[in-house]
Design a protein around this motif. Structure first.
Motif, PDB file in Angstrom:
ATOM      1  N   UNK A   1     -58.816  -0.717  -1.038  1.00  0.00           N
ATOM      2  CA  UNK A   1     -58.146  -1.690  -1.899  1.00  0.00           C
ATOM      3  C   UNK A   1     -58.285  -3.084  -1.299  1.00  0.00           C
ATOM      4  N   UNK A   2     -58.759  -4.060  -2.068  1.00  0.00           N
ATOM      5  CA  UNK A   2     -58.828  -5.424  -1.541  1.00  0.00           C
ATOM      6  C   UNK A   2     -57.460  -6.090  -1.551  1.00  0.00           C
ATOM      7  N   UNK A   3     -57.267  -6.987  -0.608  1.00  0.00           N
ATOM      8  CA  UNK A   3     -56.016  -7.745  -0.512  1.00  0.00           C
ATOM      9  C   UNK A   3     -56.332  -9.207  -0.237  1.00  0.00           C
ATOM     10  N   UNK A   4     -55.478 -10.060  -0.776  1.00  0.00           N
ATOM     11  CA  UNK A   4     -55.505 -11.490  -0.489  1.00  0.00           C
ATOM     12  C   UNK A   4     -54.320 -11.820   0.402  1.00  0.00           C
ATOM     13  N   UNK A   5     -54.573 -12.610   1.434  1.00  0.00           N
ATOM     14  CA  UNK A   5     -53.513 -13.083   2.320  1.00  0.00           C
ATOM     15  C   UNK A   5     -53.476 -14.606   2.272  1.00  0.00           C
ATOM     16  N   UNK A   6     -52.297 -15.159   2.023  1.00  0.00           N
ATOM     17  CA  UNK A   6     -52.115 -16.602   2.097  1.00  0.00           C
ATOM     18  C   UNK A   6     -51.606 -16.924   3.500  1.00  0.00           C
ATOM     19  N   UNK A   7     -52.532 -17.250   4.369  1.00  0.00           N
ATOM     20  CA  UNK A   7     -52.183 -17.505   5.772  1.00  0.00           C
ATOM     21  C   UNK A   7     -51.499 -18.854   5.947  1.00  0.00           C
ATOM     22  N   UNK A   8     -51.710 -19.739   5.001  1.00  0.00           N
ATOM     23  CA  UNK A   8     -51.037 -21.025   4.953  1.00  0.00           C
ATOM     24  C   UNK A   8     -51.067 -21.511   3.517  1.00  0.00           C
ATOM     25  N   UNK A   9     -50.056 -22.268   3.116  1.00  0.00           N
ATOM     26  CA  UNK A   9     -49.952 -22.676   1.712  1.00  0.00           C
ATOM     27  C   UNK A   9     -49.650 -24.166   1.548  1.00  0.00           C
ATOM     28  N   UNK A  10     -49.664 -24.916   2.640  1.00  0.00           N
ATOM     29  CA  UNK A  10     -49.249 -26.311   2.572  1.00  0.00           C
ATOM     30  C   UNK A  10     -50.399 -27.279   2.400  1.00  0.00           C
ATOM     31  N   UNK A  11     -50.063 -28.461   1.892  1.00  0.00           N
ATOM     32  CA  UNK A  11     -50.984 -29.587   1.911  1.00  0.00           C
ATOM     33  C   UNK A  11     -51.050 -30.132   3.342  1.00  0.00           C
ATOM     34  N   UNK A  12     -51.792 -31.217   3.526  1.00  0.00           N
ATOM     35  CA  UNK A  12     -51.881 -31.804   4.867  1.00  0.00           C
ATOM     36  C   UNK A  12     -50.499 -32.181   5.395  1.00  0.00           C
ATOM     37  N   UNK A  13     -49.600 -32.589   4.494  1.00  0.00           N
ATOM     38  CA  UNK A  13     -48.191 -32.789   4.814  1.00  0.00           C
ATOM     39  C   UNK A  13     -47.395 -31.923   3.852  1.00  0.00           C
ATOM     40  N   UNK A  14     -46.544 -31.045   4.375  1.00  0.00           N
ATOM     41  CA  UNK A  14     -45.825 -30.101   3.526  1.00  0.00           C
ATOM     42  C   UNK A  14     -44.462 -29.815   4.146  1.00  0.00           C
ATOM     43  N   UNK A  15     -43.810 -28.764   3.651  1.00  0.00           N
ATOM     44  CA  UNK A  15     -42.502 -28.380   4.174  1.00  0.00           C
ATOM     45  C   UNK A  15     -42.634 -27.747   5.559  1.00  0.00           C
ATOM     46  N   UNK A  16     -41.532 -27.737   6.347  1.00  0.00           N
ATOM     47  CA  UNK A  16     -41.615 -27.210   7.713  1.00  0.00           C
ATOM     48  C   UNK A  16     -42.076 -25.761   7.800  1.00  0.00           C
ATOM     49  N   UNK A  17     -41.836 -24.957   6.757  1.00  0.00           N
ATOM     50  CA  UNK A  17     -42.202 -23.545   6.832  1.00  0.00           C
ATOM     51  C   UNK A  17     -43.630 -23.286   6.360  1.00  0.00           C
ATOM     52  N   UNK A  18     -44.344 -24.333   5.954  1.00  0.00           N
ATOM     53  CA  UNK A  18     -45.715 -24.153   5.466  1.00  0.00           C
ATOM     54  C   UNK A  18     -46.702 -24.823   6.414  1.00  0.00           C
ATOM     55  N   UNK A  19     -47.749 -24.102   6.789  1.00  0.00           N
ATOM     56  CA  UNK A  19     -48.850 -24.715   7.516  1.00  0.00           C
ATOM     57  C   UNK A  19     -49.973 -25.027   6.529  1.00  0.00           C
ATOM     58  N   UNK A  20     -51.074 -25.567   7.017  1.00  0.00           N
ATOM     59  CA  UNK A  20     -52.169 -25.962   6.140  1.00  0.00           C
ATOM     60  C   UNK A  20     -52.743 -24.747   5.416  1.00  0.00           C
ATOM     61  N   UNK A  21     -53.316 -24.989   4.256  1.00  0.00           N
ATOM     62  CA  UNK A  21     -53.787 -23.895   3.422  1.00  0.00           C
ATOM     63  C   UNK A  21     -54.985 -23.192   4.060  1.00  0.00           C
ATOM     64  N   UNK A  22     -54.805 -21.902   4.317  1.00  0.00           N
ATOM     65  CA  UNK A  22     -55.842 -21.016   4.853  1.00  0.00           C
ATOM     66  C   UNK A  22     -55.662 -19.663   4.193  1.00  0.00           C
TER      67      UNK A  22
END
Length: 248
Positions: A1-22
């Motif tokens: 089964x394939x899976x997608x992982x959002x390792x980061x969801x933030x823009x270059x500047x985002x909320x403290x709980x989000x890192x850059x989009x990966x």
């Protein structure tokens, strides 16, 4: 089964709980990582994935929030015991930026450091990034201040499709790469040069015939309530969850 992982969801500047989009896409025999603007090894470990088993790294464009973590990625994956070459794919400006970042460090005494196996991707619609018995990955140029590609991942054993807009204004290229995707991952930094609002991302998902829309590259302060206008165009619109796993 394939899976997608959002390792980061933030823009270059985002909320403290989000890192850059990966992102990562994976199944029982493969692990493909998309971009490394932050500490990608830490994010893989936090998601329960083994970085040493990485089968490919894809770089979408040259901006720091998508490439600047490359030297740290190489150091950490080496320290974890990876010795096989690292296949790295991307358009020329993206992989060239990663090369330059890494070259600033003296790694001459890093015994056993994995070789970097660079694969330049043509900057043209539908360009083949890689294909094996698990995945076919193709790239489309999108609209951003620097050359940038969105990606379409076709999981060959199941026929499932994951599409990723990367950083872009609304463009027909995303409609094409996202056609009938099971999941369209679309940036939602906000309306403006090189970026897209949540509402316009929802319009793109509807045009593409996608089944589900996950918004990433998120600005500070965005909440689920902010998606009401977007859901008028595409009901299955969600904020991407940091370290979220989405099974297809």
């Amino acid at each position: 089964m394939p899976s997608l992982y959002l390792l980061g969801t933030g823009a270059a500047v985002s909320d403290p709980h989000r890192t850059t989009t990966m992102l990562a896409v994976a199944d029982e025999a493969s692990l493909i990582v998309i971009d490394c603007g932050g500490d990608i090894v830490q994010r893989l470990l936090a998601a329960g994935l083994d970085p040493v088993k990485l089968t490919a790294l894809i770089l979408t464009h040259e901006h720091p929030d998508h490439t600047s973590g490359f030297p740290l990625f190489m150091e950490r994956i080496w320290l974890l015991g990876r010795r096989e070459p690292i296949p790295i794919y991307g358009i020329h400006p993206a992989i060239d930026q990663a090369r330059r970042c890494f070259a600033t460090y003296n790694t001459s005494i890093w015994q056993g450091l994995p070789e970097r196996d660079w694969h330049e991707v043509p900057y043209e619609p539908g360009a083949l990034v890689l294909e094996n018995d698990r995945w076919r990955v193709r790239a489309w140029p999108v609209v951003h201040p620097v050359p940038t590609v969105g990606l379409r991942f076709e999981h060959l054993p199941t026929g499932r499709v994951i599409a990723y807009s990367c950083d872009t204004e609304p463009t027909d290229a995303v409609v094409e790469l996202g056609r009938n995707a099971d999941i369209l991952v679309h940036e939602a930094t906000g309306e403006g040069p090189g970026h897209t609002s949540p509402e316009d991302a929802a319009r793109q998902a509807a045009r593409a015939g996608a089944r589900r829309l996950l918004l990433v590259h998120l600005p500070p302060g965005i909440t689920d309530a902010d998606l009401e206008p977007a859901r008028r165009h595409f009901a299955a619109t969600e904020l991407g969850e940091e370290l979220g796993r989405y099974d297809l």
